[in-house]
Design a protein around this motif. Structure first.
Motif: not given
Length: 169
Positions: A141, A145, A150, A152, A164
């Motif tokens: 993550k 970022l 993103t 998920d 991603f």
């Protein structure tokens, strides 16, 4: 684990938003390198791969994105216990979307909201608890970022799918 921690040190967190030094990288080479490294660790874990035929140069830190791919593939094997080959496919839309889909036991619904937050004391205690479980997803993550992307997870009836997105610009 050491690779994960070293990956985080490449992320510059001056100010509020973490960033990385991105440069255009050939998508095919980044995927290929990640798969070679993954197959060295898990030679008996088949992966079905599909990438766009178009030659794509994606702005990224290739080493960090390779680490994200490897972490997600490893999770599919170690924690997902995929019963079929893992599906790893990439699609180009407004951005690049990486999908890693396993066919294993899935993720308990109560874990979904905090799955990228790292291991927590409120973990449900399923039998899949391994040393370091969760820190890899937290690092993934952070890396995504820092790329202004993103990440998920989606549960499906036969397992889970991590995806991603990376911007094209």
């Amino acid at each position: 684990m050491v690779e994960n921690l070293l990956s985080v040190t490449k992320i510059d967190q001056t100010g509020k938003k973490a960033t990385v030094k991105k440069q255009p990288e050939p998508l095919e080479e980044v995927v290929s390198e990640a798969l070679v490294r993954f197959q060295k660790r898990y030679p008996d874990s088949p992966v079905n791969v599909s990438i766009p035929e178009e030659f794509l140069m994606i702005p990224m830190d290739a080493t960090l994105i390779e680490q994200v791919i490897i972490n997600l593939l490893e999770n599919a094997v170690v924690h997902g216990k995929s019963q079929k080959p893992i599906d790893f496919y990439i699609e180009k839309k407004e951005d690049i979307i990486f999908h890693i889909r396993d066919y294993g036991k899935g993720i308990p619904k109560e874990r979904i909201p905090s799955i990228f937050d790292g291991f927590s004391a409120t973990h449900t205690g399923h039998n899949d608890t391994h040393k370091g479980m969760g820190i890899g997803l937290s690092i993934c993550k952070s890396i995504i970022l820092a790329h202004q992307g993103t990440i998920d997870v989606i549960c499906h009836e036969n397992g889970s799918e991590f995806l991603f997105r990376l911007p094209l610009a």
